[in-house]
Design a protein around this motif. Structure first.
Motif, short mmCIF file in Angstrom:
data_model
loop_
_atom_site.label_atom_id
_atom_site.label_comp_id
_atom_site.label_asym_id
_atom_site.label_seq_id
_atom_site.Cartn_x
_atom_site.Cartn_y
_atom_site.Cartn_z
N PHE A 145 74.30 52.26 17.94
CA PHE A 145 74.44 51.88 19.35
C PHE A 145 73.55 52.78 20.21
N ILE A 146 72.79 52.14 21.11
CA ILE A 146 71.83 52.85 21.95
C ILE A 146 71.75 52.12 23.28
N LYS A 147 71.26 52.81 24.33
CA LYS A 147 71.10 52.15 25.62
C LYS A 147 70.13 50.99 25.49
N ASP A 148 70.49 49.85 26.08
CA ASP A 148 69.57 48.72 26.08
C ASP A 148 68.30 49.14 26.81
N PRO A 149 67.12 48.95 26.19
CA PRO A 149 65.88 49.44 26.78
C PRO A 149 65.47 48.75 28.07
N ASP A 150 66.05 47.59 28.39
CA ASP A 150 65.64 46.83 29.58
C ASP A 150 66.71 46.72 30.66
N LEU A 151 67.92 47.20 30.38
CA LEU A 151 69.02 47.00 31.32
C LEU A 151 69.60 48.36 31.76
N PRO A 152 69.26 48.82 32.96
CA PRO A 152 69.81 50.09 33.44
C PRO A 152 71.28 49.97 33.82
N GLN A 153 71.91 51.09 34.00
CA GLN A 153 73.33 51.11 34.38
C GLN A 153 73.54 50.42 35.72
N LEU A 154 74.67 49.71 35.83
CA LEU A 154 75.02 49.01 37.07
C LEU A 154 76.05 49.80 37.85
N ASP A 155 75.96 49.73 39.17
CA ASP A 155 77.02 50.22 40.05
C ASP A 155 77.63 48.99 40.70
N THR A 156 78.85 48.64 40.28
CA THR A 156 79.52 47.44 40.77
C THR A 156 80.69 47.84 41.67
N PRO A 157 81.27 46.89 42.40
CA PRO A 157 82.45 47.19 43.21
C PRO A 157 83.62 47.73 42.38
N ASN A 158 83.62 47.44 41.08
CA ASN A 158 84.69 47.90 40.22
C ASN A 158 84.36 49.19 39.48
N GLY A 159 83.16 49.76 39.72
CA GLY A 159 82.75 50.98 39.02
C GLY A 159 81.48 50.75 38.22
#
Length: 354
Positions: A145-159
């Motif tokens: 398991f590794i960070k997806d190379p194209d999808l950065p972390q999201l900041d959503t209303p739920n966290g």
């Protein structure tokens, strides 16, 4: 008056995928009966995008590990479990639908997390104890398991939500990862699998000289990041239970499947003055670096203090075959190797190690 349903968590994932793929049409596979109402699939849905670069593949993303609707958990900083899984799988030229086994694999990861409470983090790995695609001839029997190379972390209303990509690996690659670490090993292999696209038909990267050399150098410089090994075939027989019999050593029993890996990790951890814990069904065995070898036993765990000479004595005799030997410097501790039976999904023995 009906209040409109809050889909802010779901919308955030949709928006992330839209930023990556624009208006590209994708396949989405929802869940007919919600898990909370007794349905078999814990994830609310899985989307699959047909991607052509760097090689034709399916890019899957899950919906359900994070909070898709209203905020329910007490942790305001994290949405649900704090992640969604992605998976990239090679795609045939004329393939119009993603394979069902990949969808099932992602739902199985959901069952594992929902039932156990264990979360995935970048750098984790998981032994599938068999082909990641059932009834196939693939060598891939584990997942990293590794960070997806194209999808950065999201900041959503739920966290926050991070996208963690599953990568299919072979058993020998898993051993290399356990002896070193996931991120460094996958980075070493990235030129052979850009974007970490899983290919069921590939050969093992563990046979490539450049990968072998990089792993050996990495182990020497970094040591092993594996601090815990979960071993089903692990038992301890204490000499305290045989007080009427003098000079009876303690006995550590371990399955043959694990001894080669144990030897590699033990050398690496102790060389860096780091501990290694073996976690079994009924006992924990902790190896700890120290100048004077000793054995400390409590009701909860056994702590083996070892120096480099003791490690050499142990690892020099650890082989994946049935047998036993004494470790003189640890009060004549006897280590016994017992056969390991590998079974299929129906419980039939398909291989015996040792």
């Amino acid at each position: 008056m009906n209040q409109e349903e809050n889909t802010s968590g779901w919308d955030a994932i949709d928006q992330a995928m839209h930023q990556l793929y624009g208006e590209q049409e994708h396949k989405h596979y929802g869940t007919a009966i919600p898990y909370i109402l007794g349905g078999p699939d814990p994830l609310n849905g899985i989307s699959a995008y047909a991607v052509n670069e760097p090689t034709p593949h399916w890019h899957f993303v899950t919906y359900g590990f994070s909070e898709l609707y209203d905020k329910e958990s007490d942790d305001a900083s994290r949405s649900g479990y704090g992640f969604e899984l992605t998976f990239r799988l090679t795609r045939c030229e004329n393939e119009s639908e993603p394979p069902a086994w990949a969808l099932n694999l992602l739902q199985n990861m959901g069952r594992y997390v929902f039932n156990s409470g264990n979360l995935f983090q970048p750098g984790d790995y998981l032994d599938a104890n068999g082909p990641i695609c059932l009834n196939s001839d693939t060598l891939l029997t584990a997942l990293a398991f590794i960070k997806d190379p194209d999808l950065p972390q999201l900041d959503t209303p739920n966290g926050s939500v991070q996208f963690i990509q599953m990568v299919g690996i072979t058993y020998r690659e898993l051993e290399m990862i356990q002896s070193w670490n996931t991120r460094s090993f996958l980075a070493t292999c990235e030129s052979y699998m850009p974007k970490y696209v899983t290919d069921l038909m590939r050969n093992s990267y563990a046979d490539i000289p450049a990968v072998i050399q990089a792993t050996e150098r990495g182990i020497e410089v970094d040591g092993s990041s594996t601090a815990f090994l979960f071993i089903q075939q692990l038992s301890w027989e204490s000499p305290r239970k045989k007080m009427l019999m003098k000079n009876i050593p303690a006995k550590l029993q371990i399955g043959a499947k694990q001894v080669t890996l144990l030897s590699s990790i033990l050398r690496s951890r102790i060389a860096k003055n780091a501990t290694l814990s073996l976690i079994g069904p009924d006992i924990n065995i902790v190896f700890e670096a120290g100048e004077l070898p000793s054995l400390v036993e409590t009701d909860q765990e056994v702590r083996l203090i070892v120096n480099q000479e003791t490690v050499d004595e142990i690892t020099g005799q650890l082989r994946p075959q049935a047998g036993s030997f004494e470790v003189a410097s640890l009060d004549k501790l006897r280590i016994e190797i017992v056969p390991t039976q590998i079974t299929d999904q129906e419980g039939n023995v398909i291989k015996t190690i040792g």
